[in-house]
Design an enzyme around this catalytic site. Structure first.
Site, PDB file in Angstrom:
ATOM      1  CD  GLU A 439      83.499  99.750  66.751  1.00 34.83           C
ATOM      2  OE1 GLU A 439      84.555 100.154  66.281  1.00 34.83           O
ATOM      3  OE2 GLU A 439      83.234  98.537  66.857  1.00 34.83           O
ATOM      4  CD  GLU A 715      90.145  98.226  69.730  1.00 32.45           C
ATOM      5  OE1 GLU A 715      90.531  99.343  69.325  1.00 32.45           O
ATOM      6  OE2 GLU A 715      89.181  97.610  69.243  1.00 32.45           O
TER       7      GLU A 715
HETATM    8  C1  BGC Z   1      85.056  96.554  68.989  1.00 26.82           C
HETATM    9  C2  BGC Z   1      85.298  95.444  69.938  1.00 26.82           C
HETATM   10  C3  BGC Z   1      84.375  94.325  69.566  1.00 26.82           C
HETATM   11  C4  BGC Z   1      84.856  93.870  68.226  1.00 26.82           C
HETATM   12  C5  BGC Z   1      84.242  92.641  67.693  1.00 26.82           C
HETATM   13  C6  BGC Z   1      85.415  96.095  67.644  1.00 26.82           C
HETATM   14  O1  BGC Z   1      85.255  97.045  66.666  1.00 26.82           O
HETATM   15  O2  BGC Z   1      85.716  97.723  69.360  1.00 26.82           O
HETATM   16  O3  BGC Z   1      85.624  95.731  71.177  1.00 26.82           O
HETATM   17  O4  BGC Z   1      84.154  93.363  70.478  1.00 26.82           O
HETATM   18  O5  BGC Z   1      84.782  94.924  67.290  1.00 26.82           O
HETATM   19  O6  BGC Z   1      84.377  92.515  66.352  1.00 26.82           O
END
Ligand code: BGC
Length: 839
Positions: A439, A715
């Site tokens: 990501e 997270e």
């Molecule tokens: C990210 C986030 C992001 C979110 C929104 C995730 O995959 O890691 O931090 O804001 O998606 O959908």
């Protein structure tokens, strides 16, 4: 162009600024406007490419007969400002490649002669992909992953290097390693996208030499360069790198390199030179080296290394072994059952491989990749691994540290330290959500909530200004702000791009935050059209009802009550979130417009903000001050964004406190509510409840991960569960700064430093002790100089030591005491004395 006058130019002083240009010396005299920090606009003619200007300042202090001595000169040198001054074209390998497959990176080079002594020389350089340049066998510069990631079709940054010392009279060679990077490597989730910006991998370089007789030589990448394969076999930001040391010729970038049939003329590509721009922030560099805390040799010969800190970077190995021996390094943030837990990396293999040449000891580090890890597993290490054979090198945008916080509670200190490490790991040229899995994208919502914290901890204004420029470039014609920037075109999950609250509000709220923290109105002005287009879009979407209650929203993303596989399904009505953010953005846009002198806009957005707040109350708040979504995030939004009437505030604050206490002060908020809840409680008279939340150690809470040994912000509250197993959801990063946004509250409320005018030219020193904390200190290097505050509890109150820089003034407000105005200098205040004096 603007300069900041040196510290010490404060109130009521006059200055003289002396600019020595080739065209003649320019003197400017002026008077500092009250407490304003003076930024001096470039006088007269604009700079021209390559021009060098020497800047000196002297100050006339109030009442002084003589000015100060001229300051030390600072030299400003312009880059290549005119597209016409670029002769370089992109050059890369000309061999057949399958654009859909993994491709072996190329190197490019050029031999050249300098027939006279060199006075000075500059290298202007960029690439399609990533580059590292060498001249005569010596590395140029020390940045990593250059040129970083921007919206390349519109902006590709080049850097300028002084390479005078690299050159010699006679034969010279310049060469560059190339990598795929973001330009053509695989990037994005769900398998990613290849060739996002193009299929070539090429260098753009212009070496400009000025001989000591004043004549010049320009050597730019063109069809006369050659390309050859290097020892890097494969390279990817997610995948890692494979390097075969047997293929490395140490002379490859020196005039003594062997001529080999592998090196063939380059293919030239195109790049509009008008898109080559100078950077506004520092580059990514190695900022620290971390030795392994433990090295364990497993029964099967593998080594498991623990660096004691979850970090972002790569390993440097020093190793000797037989030719062809293969050493493989895998990385992970956590262990499970004594093995690397790689599931959270999803499809990022994060594996580096070194094949030895057998030519004696070798020190090696991959070039064009980064990993997020605390643990590394090394397979195939020949012989005995000594403690100094492996070092973790930490990489991020090399920002100046500007903010510190510490208090009597060691768990809170570790939490704060974790925030700093998560910022370091994710401020890697762009602000990313996470640094380890497939990501690592510039998610707008994450940065929006974290920007107040970031701008206290580090001087990140240049980096974020650059990224916001890209946000504006990626904004759709209708005003939609993409979820993450730069956008990966065609990513199926997020196509078509739709507007979303909290994420899109980066357009309005972040320029405002940066203006408050760094005091640069130019930044506010630059991003104003983007901010306006965003609010105008939401105004259209909401229509006359002023309620934004249609379309896709992420709501209070990652509310702990949401199921692991549906993080958007939190307990707060997502349209409540959307309308609250609409009102908040309209309000900040009105403030922005007023600051920029756009009076009509200011009035329009002020009325819009008010109407939206009214609509919000009618739709989501009962007369008694309860929210239709009876969730902490709903109350936190309404309170922190000032959307309630005075009467409703009290009831809402009380209900929020009750909800928190009913949950035994465990967190019940996601990305949206968490950054706001402590302020909402503090401002509605429930500081004690905010401290209960802060000091809770049961899951979910800020300190729970700390008790589980976290060294970065996770997270999810429970990325690792109390029994040590990993959260089964797909979003299980151990390095995500968003939930660390509470550090802003630590700085302002626990520590007690708040900017009350742009650039901290006015500050409130307002510590609010609680939570059993007996002392705290915080410090911030503002554009004016250092503001610091240290407090400790006494039997009857507080003692405070405060430092206020020149050019800045402060109001100290200690609990139970009347406000005190403080000028520049060091101050000691005692709350018992102050209260007694006032009585
Ligand atoms: C990210 C986030 C992001 C979110 C929104 C995730 O995959 O890691 O931090 O804001 O998606 O959908």
């Amino acid at each position: 162009m603007t300069w900041t006058l040196p510290p010490g130019c404060g109130f009521q002083e006059a200055y003289e600024l002396r600019l020595d240009r080739d065209a003649g010396t320019v003197l400017r005299t002026g008077r500092v406007q009250g407490p304003d920090h003076v930024l001096v606009a470039w006088p007269g003619e604009p700079l021209i490419s390559r021009e060098r200007v020497t800047v000196r300042v002297r100050v006339w202090s109030a009442g002084a007969e003589e000015p100060s001595a001229w300051s030390e000169p600072s030299v400003v040198e312009a880059g290549l400002l005119e597209p016409a001054h670029w002769q370089a074209v992109p050059v890369g390998a000309d061999w057949d490649e399958d654009p859909q497959a993994e491709r072996r990176p190329a190197r490019v080079r050029k031999d050249f002669r300098l027939d006279r002594p060199v006075a000075h020389a500059r290298l202007y350089v960029s690439a399609h992909g990533l580059y590292e340049v060498e001249i005569n066998g010596r590395r140029v510069g020390d940045e990593a992953l250059a040129p970083g990631w921007t919206v390349y079709p519109h902006r590709l940054r080049y850097r300028t290097h002084d390479v005078t010392g690299h050159l010699a009279q006679g034969a010279n060679t310049i060469g560059a390693w190339l990598g795929d990077g973001w330009y053509r490597g695989v990037y994005g989730f769900d398998g990613g996208t290849r060739n996002i910006y193009g299929t070539d991998q090429s260098l753009i370089a212009q070496l400009e030499v000025v001989y000591d007789d004043g004549t010049t030589l320009v050597l730019a990448t063109d069809g006369t360069w050659t390309a050859g394969p290097g020892p890097i076999l494969t390279s990817g930001l997610y995948a890692g790198e494979t390097y075969d040391a047997r293929l490395h010729d140490p002379d490859w970038s020196t005039p003594s390199h062997a001529d080999s049939a592998d090196w063939t003329p380059v293919r030239t590509h195109t790049r509009d030179p008008a898109t080559l721009v100078a950077p506004s922030g520092p580059p990514v560099r190695c900022t620290e080296e971390v030795p392994p805390a433990t090295v364990t040799r497993l029964d099967d010969g593998r080594h498991l290394l623990d660096f004691g800190q979850n970090l972002v970077g790569r390993l440097r190995l020093t190793v000797d072994g037989p030719e062809g021996a293969k050493i493989t390094i895998r990385h992970a943030e956590v262990l499970q059952g004594g093995e690397l837990a790689t599931r959270p990396l999803r499809e990022a293999s994060a594996t580096d491989t070194l094949i030895l040449s057998g030519q004696g000891p070798l020190t090696w580090e991959p070039r064009f990749t980064l990993h997020g890890f605390r643990y590394a597993e090394i397979t195939g290490w020949p012989g005995k691994m000594t403690p100094d054979s492996v070092t973790a090198r930490v990489y991020h945008t090399d920002m100046r540290r500007t903010g510190w916080f510490e208090c009597s509670n060691p768990l809170i200190n570790r939490l704060h330290e974790n925030v700093v490490w998560s910022m370091r790991g994710n401020f890697v040229d762009i602000p990313t959500d996470c640094p380890q899995r497939d990501e690592r994208l510039g998610w707008t919502g994450d940065l929006q909530v974290f920007a107040p914290t970031a701008s206290y901890l580090y001087d990140c204004v240049g980096m974020l200004d650059s990224w916001l420029t890209d946000v504006a470039l990626e904004q759709l014609p209708d005003g939609t702000i993409p979820w993450y920037v730069p956008v990966i075109p065609g990513e199926p999950m997020w196509t078509p791009i739709q507007p979303g609250a909290a994420w899109g509000d980066v357009a309005t709220l972040t320029p405002w935050t940066l203006y408050q923290r760094f005091g640069d109105p130019g930044l506010l002005r630059r991003h104003y059209p983007m901010a306006k287009a965003w609010v105008d879009l939401v105004e259209r979407l909401a229509g006359p009802s002023r309620l934004w209650d249609t379309g896709f929203q992420l709501g209070d993303w990652l509310d702990p009550a949401a199921p692991p596989d549906d993080p958007a399904a939190g307990r707060t009505d997502r349209y409540l979130v959307a309308t609250a953010y609409f009102a908040h953005s309209a309000h900040h846009l009105a403030l922005t417009a007023a600051e920029l002198g756009e009076a009509r806009d200011a009035e329009h957005y002020r009325v819009l903000a008010q109407e939206t707040a009214d609509a919000f109350r009618r739709r989501y708040v009962t007369a008694s001050g309860h929210m239709t979504s009876d969730s902490p995030t709903a109350y936190a939004l309404a309170l922190a964004f000032g959307l309630l009437t005075q009467q409703q505030r009290q009831a809402a604050g009380d209900r929020l406190a009750q909800l928190v206490l009913d949950d035994d002060a465990r967190i019940a908020t996601g990305f949206v509510g968490t950054p706001l809840i402590c302020d909402a409680l503090t401002e509605s008279g429930h500081l004690d409840v905010a401290y209960r939340l802060l000091t809770q150690t049961e899951c979910p809470s800020w300190l729970y991960p700390v008790t589980m040994g976290a060294t970065t912000i996770w997270e999810r509250w429970d990325s690792m569960r109390p029994d040590g197993t990993l959260n089964p959801g797909g979003m299980t990063s151990f390095n995500h700064y968003a939930l660390g946004a509470v550090a802003d509250w630590l700085h302002r409320v626990v520590g007690g430093i708040t900017a009350t005018a742009p650039g901290y030219r006015e500050v409130a020193l307002r510590p609010r002790p609680g939570g059993g904390i007996t002392w705290a200190r915080t410090r911030h290097d503002t554009p004016y100089g250092t503001v610091s505050l240290a407090w400790e509890t006494t039997d009857s109150g507080l003692t405070v030591h405060a430092e206020v820089p020149e050019g800045c003034r402060a109001t100290a407000e200690l609990p139970g005491c009347p406000p005190v105005l403080l000028g520049p200098g060091h101050h000691v205040l005692d709350s018992t004395e102050l209260a007694a004096r006032a009585a």
